[in-house]
Design a protein around this motif. Structure first.
Motif, PDB file in Angstrom:
ATOM      1  N   SER A   1       0.943  -1.344   0.133  1.00 16.06           N
ATOM      2  CA  SER A   1       0.136  -0.032  -0.148  1.00 16.06           C
ATOM      3  C   SER A   1       0.966   1.124   0.016  1.00 16.06           C
ATOM      4  CB  SER A   1      -0.858   0.021   1.250  1.00 16.06           C
ATOM      5  OG  SER A   1      -1.607   1.471   1.351  1.00 16.06           O
ATOM      6  N   TRP A   2       1.856   1.376   0.780  1.00 11.25           N
ATOM      7  CA  TRP A   2       2.898   2.426   0.842  1.00 11.25           C
ATOM      8  C   TRP A   2       3.581   2.826  -0.534  1.00 11.25           C
ATOM      9  CZ3 TRP A   2       7.874   3.892   0.588  1.00 11.25           C
ATOM     10  CH2 TRP A   2       8.287   5.184   1.012  1.00 11.25           C
ATOM     11  N   ILE A   3       4.211   1.647  -0.966  1.00  8.83           N
ATOM     12  CA  ILE A   3       5.109   1.966  -2.478  1.00  8.83           C
ATOM     13  C   ILE A   3       3.905   2.367  -3.525  1.00  8.83           C
ATOM     14  CG2 ILE A   3       6.721   0.354  -1.653  1.00  8.83           C
ATOM     15  CD1 ILE A   3       5.679  -1.818  -3.566  1.00  8.83           C
ATOM     16  N   TRP A   4       2.496   1.952  -3.369  1.00 16.11           N
ATOM     17  CA  TRP A   4       1.558   2.371  -4.337  1.00 16.11           C
ATOM     18  C   TRP A   4       1.205   3.668  -4.044  1.00 16.11           C
ATOM     19  CZ3 TRP A   4      -3.429   3.479  -2.910  1.00 16.11           C
ATOM     20  CH2 TRP A   4      -4.338   3.876  -3.746  1.00 16.11           C
TER      21      TRP A   4
ATOM     22  N   VAL B   1       2.944   6.169  -2.740  1.00 17.00           N
ATOM     23  CA  VAL B   1       3.926   7.022  -2.946  1.00 17.00           C
ATOM     24  C   VAL B   1       4.423   7.085  -4.366  1.00 17.00           C
ATOM     25  CG1 VAL B   1       4.773   7.501  -0.556  1.00 17.00           C
ATOM     26  CG2 VAL B   1       5.913   5.718  -1.944  1.00 17.00           C
ATOM     27  N   ARG B   2       3.717   6.214  -5.006  1.00 17.08           N
ATOM     28  CA  ARG B   2       3.922   6.391  -6.429  1.00 17.08           C
ATOM     29  C   ARG B   2       5.227   5.579  -7.113  1.00 17.08           C
ATOM     30  NH1 ARG B   2       0.642   9.499 -10.055  1.00 17.08           N
ATOM     31  NH2 ARG B   2      -0.991  10.488  -8.655  1.00 17.08           N
ATOM     32  N   LEU B   3       5.710   4.699  -6.213  1.00 19.97           N
ATOM     33  CA  LEU B   3       6.819   3.857  -6.807  1.00 19.97           C
ATOM     34  C   LEU B   3       6.278   2.828  -7.771  1.00 19.97           C
ATOM     35  CD1 LEU B   3       8.752   3.488  -3.631  1.00 19.97           C
ATOM     36  CD2 LEU B   3       9.251   5.316  -5.295  1.00 19.97           C
ATOM     37  N   VAL B   4       5.024   2.456  -7.677  1.00 21.79           N
ATOM     38  CA  VAL B   4       4.354   1.604  -8.728  1.00 21.79           C
ATOM     39  C   VAL B   4       2.800   1.925  -9.075  1.00 21.79           C
ATOM     40  CG1 VAL B   4       5.388  -0.705  -7.885  1.00 21.79           C
ATOM     41  CG2 VAL B   4       3.354   0.257  -6.733  1.00 21.79           C
ATOM     42  N   LYS B   5       2.611   1.711 -10.242  1.00 18.99           N
ATOM     43  CA  LYS B   5       1.334   2.134 -10.765  1.00 18.99           C
ATOM     44  C   LYS B   5       0.087   1.708 -10.166  1.00 18.99           C
ATOM     45  CE  LYS B   5       3.057   3.031 -15.308  1.00 18.99           C
ATOM     46  NZ  LYS B   5       2.657   2.900 -16.942  1.00 18.99           N
ATOM     47  N   THR B   6      -0.008   0.302  -9.563  1.00 23.60           N
ATOM     48  CA  THR B   6      -1.055  -0.009  -8.782  1.00 23.60           C
ATOM     49  C   THR B   6      -0.697  -0.838  -7.731  1.00 23.60           C
ATOM     50  OG1 THR B   6      -1.010  -2.232 -10.144  1.00 23.60           O
ATOM     51  CG2 THR B   6      -2.234  -0.334 -11.198  1.00 23.60           C
TER      52      THR B   6
ATOM     53  N   MET C   1       0.452  -4.215  -8.529  1.00 23.47           N
ATOM     54  CA  MET C   1       1.614  -4.425  -8.855  1.00 23.47           C
ATOM     55  C   MET C   1       2.807  -4.354  -7.660  1.00 23.47           C
ATOM     56  SD  MET C   1       1.589  -1.912 -12.417  1.00 23.47           S
ATOM     57  CE  MET C   1       3.403  -2.263 -12.679  1.00 23.47           C
ATOM     58  N   GLY C   2       2.383  -3.502  -6.578  1.00 20.76           N
ATOM     59  CA  GLY C   2       3.095  -3.578  -5.465  1.00 20.76           C
ATOM     60  C   GLY C   2       3.124  -4.916  -4.592  1.00 20.76           C
ATOM     61  N   ALA C   3       1.918  -5.652  -4.864  1.00 23.31           N
ATOM     62  CA  ALA C   3       1.949  -6.802  -4.114  1.00 23.31           C
ATOM     63  C   ALA C   3       2.670  -7.917  -4.793  1.00 23.31           C
ATOM     64  CB  ALA C   3       0.422  -7.181  -3.963  1.00 23.31           C
TER      65      ALA C   3
ATOM     66  N   ARG D   1      12.749  -3.244  -6.848  1.00 26.02           N
ATOM     67  CA  ARG D   1      13.383  -3.548  -8.274  1.00 26.02           C
ATOM     68  C   ARG D   1      12.441  -3.342  -9.130  1.00 26.02           C
ATOM     69  NH1 ARG D   1      16.253  -8.105  -7.001  1.00 26.02           N
ATOM     70  NH2 ARG D   1      14.812  -9.188  -8.462  1.00 26.02           N
ATOM     71  N   HIS D   2      11.988  -2.448 -10.023  1.00 29.75           N
ATOM     72  CA  HIS D   2      11.129  -2.340 -10.793  1.00 29.75           C
ATOM     73  C   HIS D   2      11.450  -1.749 -12.130  1.00 29.75           C
ATOM     74  CE1 HIS D   2       6.661  -2.078 -11.691  1.00 29.75           C
ATOM     75  NE2 HIS D   2       6.923  -0.411 -12.079  1.00 29.75           N
ATOM     76  N   GLU D   3      10.860  -2.388 -13.314  1.00 31.07           N
ATOM     77  CA  GLU D   3      11.160  -1.836 -14.699  1.00 31.07           C
ATOM     78  C   GLU D   3      12.559  -1.664 -15.083  1.00 31.07           C
ATOM     79  OE1 GLU D   3       8.729   1.746 -15.063  1.00 31.07           O
ATOM     80  OE2 GLU D   3       6.863   0.526 -15.268  1.00 31.07           O
ATOM     81  N   GLY D   4      13.475  -2.632 -14.532  1.00 33.96           N
ATOM     82  CA  GLY D   4      14.709  -2.738 -14.715  1.00 33.96           C
ATOM     83  C   GLY D   4      15.589  -1.658 -13.958  1.00 33.96           C
TER      84      GLY D   4
END
Length: 182
Positions: A44-47, A49-54, A57-59, A89-92
């Motif tokens: 929930s936190w990484i979503w 603060v916009r580190l992942v789109k959904t 995707m974070g889960a 680690r996200h999108e390379g």
């Protein structure tokens, strides 16, 4: 907070100037955040603060072992606290952030950057080379010479290409078996 855009947020570990609109959005996000709790789910936190789109995707990133909190792989329900180091680690690319605020609600980019300290390595430089085989719009159909040049740039070799082995005797390029020539 004063209405001066150069005012400093006293709660932040590294005082930065905060815009009044951003400060109001941060206050709203914190009010919608955990009530009396000292942690928030990592997915929930990484979503938020916009580190992942959904959030899903974070889960998924957590389940795949792409999220680490303080050096340990975590599940999506793991709680993050202020001061934790989150590696994603996200999108390379690897993002390394330190949590400064806990929020559950997704916020805008200016507010999101106030919720963490970004210690990520710089992104790799983009290729300065134009993509191979891209033609200008409206340039018409490529000529045989253009097509061969595009194939050479792409590394594609096929029958009849200059760099390829060419046709194999007795195979293809002739008449189909049993059909006479006209």
């Amino acid at each position: 907070m004063s209405s001066d855009p150069t005012s400093v947020d006293p709660k932040s570990p590294d005082p930065k100037p905060v815009d009044p609109k951003v400060a109001a959005a941060i206050a709203a996000a914190e009010a919608a955040g955990p009530q009396g709790a000292s942690s928030v789910r990592v997915d929930s936190w990484i979503w938020s603060v916009r580190l992942v789109k959904t959030r899903s995707m974070g889960a998924t990133a957590c389940r795949g072992g792409h999220v680490r909190v303080n050096g340990e792989r975590v599940k999506p329900a793991h709680g993050v606290r202020v001061g934790d180091e989150v590696r994603l680690r996200h999108e390379g690319r690897e993002r390394v952030v330190v949590v400064t605020r806990l929020i559950r609600k997704r916020v805008g980019p200016p507010v999101a950057t106030q919720c963490y300290i970004d210690n990520s390595p710089p992104p790799p430089p983009r290729e300065a080379v134009a993509p191979a085989g891209v033609r200008d719009r409206g340039a018409g159909r490529p000529t045989k010479r253009d097509r061969r040049e595009m194939e050479r740039l792409r590394g594609v070799t096929g029958p009849g290409s200059v760099s390829g082995p060419g046709p194999v005797p007795g195979k293809g390029f002739g008449n189909a078996p049993g059909k006479p020539r006209p």
